[in-house]
Design an enzyme around this catalytic site. Structure first.
Site, PDB file in Angstrom:
ATOM      1  N   LYS A  40       0.813  -1.191   0.000  1.00  0.00           N
ATOM      2  CA  LYS A  40       0.000   0.000   0.000  1.00  0.00           C
ATOM      3  C   LYS A  40       0.857   1.257   0.000  1.00  0.00           C
ATOM      4  O   LYS A  40       0.416   2.332  -0.354  1.00  0.00           O
ATOM      5  CB  LYS A  40      -0.885   0.027   1.263  1.00  0.00           C
ATOM      6  N   GLY A  41       2.096   1.106   0.455  1.00  0.00           N
ATOM      7  CA  GLY A  41       2.932   2.257   0.758  1.00  0.00           C
ATOM      8  C   GLY A  41       3.147   3.249  -0.371  1.00  0.00           C
ATOM      9  O   GLY A  41       3.277   4.443  -0.137  1.00  0.00           O
ATOM     10  N   GLU A  96       7.692   2.090  -6.104  1.00  0.00           N
ATOM     11  CA  GLU A  96       7.796   1.601  -4.722  1.00  0.00           C
ATOM     12  C   GLU A  96       7.980   2.771  -3.763  1.00  0.00           C
ATOM     13  O   GLU A  96       8.443   3.847  -4.154  1.00  0.00           O
ATOM     14  CB  GLU A  96       8.972   0.611  -4.665  1.00  0.00           C
ATOM     15  N   ASP A 100      14.829  -0.891   1.272  1.00  0.00           N
ATOM     16  CA  ASP A 100      15.588  -1.028   2.509  1.00  0.00           C
ATOM     17  C   ASP A 100      16.611  -2.146   2.313  1.00  0.00           C
ATOM     18  O   ASP A 100      17.692  -1.918   1.776  1.00  0.00           O
ATOM     19  CB  ASP A 100      14.563  -1.301   3.621  1.00  0.00           C
ATOM     20  N   LYS A 128      17.324   3.479   1.102  1.00  0.00           N
ATOM     21  CA  LYS A 128      18.270   3.400   2.226  1.00  0.00           C
ATOM     22  C   LYS A 128      19.425   2.504   1.785  1.00  0.00           C
ATOM     23  O   LYS A 128      19.457   1.315   2.134  1.00  0.00           O
ATOM     24  CB  LYS A 128      17.593   2.770   3.444  1.00  0.00           C
ATOM     25  N   PHE A 149      14.080   4.409  10.602  1.00  0.00           N
ATOM     26  CA  PHE A 149      12.715   4.047  10.239  1.00  0.00           C
ATOM     27  C   PHE A 149      11.863   5.296  10.070  1.00  0.00           C
ATOM     28  O   PHE A 149      11.735   6.103  10.984  1.00  0.00           O
ATOM     29  CB  PHE A 149      12.094   3.116  11.282  1.00  0.00           C
ATOM     30  N   VAL A 150      11.287   5.445   8.881  1.00  0.00           N
ATOM     31  CA  VAL A 150      10.520   6.655   8.573  1.00  0.00           C
ATOM     32  C   VAL A 150       9.054   6.333   8.320  1.00  0.00           C
ATOM     33  O   VAL A 150       8.701   5.214   7.950  1.00  0.00           O
ATOM     34  CB  VAL A 150      11.126   7.411   7.369  1.00  0.00           C
ATOM     35  N   ASP A 156       4.113   3.361   6.595  1.00  0.00           N
ATOM     36  CA  ASP A 156       3.476   3.096   7.879  1.00  0.00           C
ATOM     37  C   ASP A 156       4.432   2.482   8.880  1.00  0.00           C
ATOM     38  O   ASP A 156       5.501   1.976   8.538  1.00  0.00           O
ATOM     39  CB  ASP A 156       2.315   2.107   7.688  1.00  0.00           C
ATOM     40  N   ARG A 162       0.296   6.537   7.802  1.00  0.00           N
ATOM     41  CA  ARG A 162       0.403   6.676   6.346  1.00  0.00           C
ATOM     42  C   ARG A 162      -0.076   8.043   5.868  1.00  0.00           C
ATOM     43  O   ARG A 162       0.367   8.567   4.848  1.00  0.00           O
ATOM     44  CB  ARG A 162      -0.441   5.611   5.633  1.00  0.00           C
TER      45      ARG A 162
END
Ligand code: IMP
Ligand code: MG
Length: 172
Positions: A40-41, A96, A100, A128, A149-150, A156, A162
């Site tokens: 979903k990101g 995307e 990571d 990253k 972590f963002v 999310d 989100r």
């Protein structure tokens, strides 16, 4: 405690507009690529990016789940929602939110390759590079960030945050 802003709304808008211009210039006019939004990101980024792309473009979605905890990907990817469009001989741009470890994108890339895409590229809003477990290089990168972590702009933490309209560093 409040989360700290890393990338503002204005910075996002400016960079996404640049990426849209770049992508519009890179694809041949008749290429008619498919933007494949990874749910979903990436939905916020994909929606903004597409509005900044001036060539003809189709849209499709894929949803994957990666088993593991909420902060680290296990590399085991299951396709929860398959793309609907026929990708044979088509140019596909995977869109995307963040890369990571690189494990998720490696799997999505292989999966779409196996569906016969003729030209496969990837656009990620965030990268990253210091967190890679497997080599993966995106063709278009919005921002390279430190391995923190963002959240926000679609990203999310355990399905929260989100809707924050900027990128913040998670503060637990
Ligand atoms: P990778 O397989 O380790 O490259 O992980 C990629 C996926 O993990 C992304 O598509 C996100 O869903 C999630 N992810 C990785 N880092 C972050 C982060 O900092 N914030 C939110 N989600 C993240
Ligand atoms: Mg994701």
């Amino acid at each position: 405690m409040a989360h700290v802003t890393l990338i503002t709304k204005d910075q996002i808008a400016k960079r996404v507009a640049e990426m849209g211009r770049q992508i519009s210039a890179d694809y041949a006019a008749g290429a008619n690529p498919i933007a494949l939004c990874v749910l979903k990101g990436a939905m916020f980024f994909c929606a903004d990016l597409m509005r900044n792309i001036t060539i003809d473009m189709a849209l499709d979605f894929i949803q994957i789940s990666s088993y593991g905890n909420e902060k680290y990907s296990s590399g085991v990817v299951t396709v929860l929602k398959e793309p609907q469009l026929d990708m044979h001989g088509r140019a596909v741009l995977i869109v995307e939110d963040i890369i990571d470890s690189g494990l998720s994108m490696r799997e999505v890339f292989r999966y779409i390759e196996s569906r016969g895409a003729s030209m496969l590229r990837t656009a990620t809003f965030l990268d990253k590079p210091a967190a890679r477990k497997v080599e993966f290089r995106a063709d278009y990168v919005g921002f390279s960030i430190d391995p923190k972590f963002v959240i926000g702009y679609g990203l999310d933490y355990a399905e929260r945050y989100r809707n924050i309209p900027e990128i913040q560093v998670l503060n637990e």
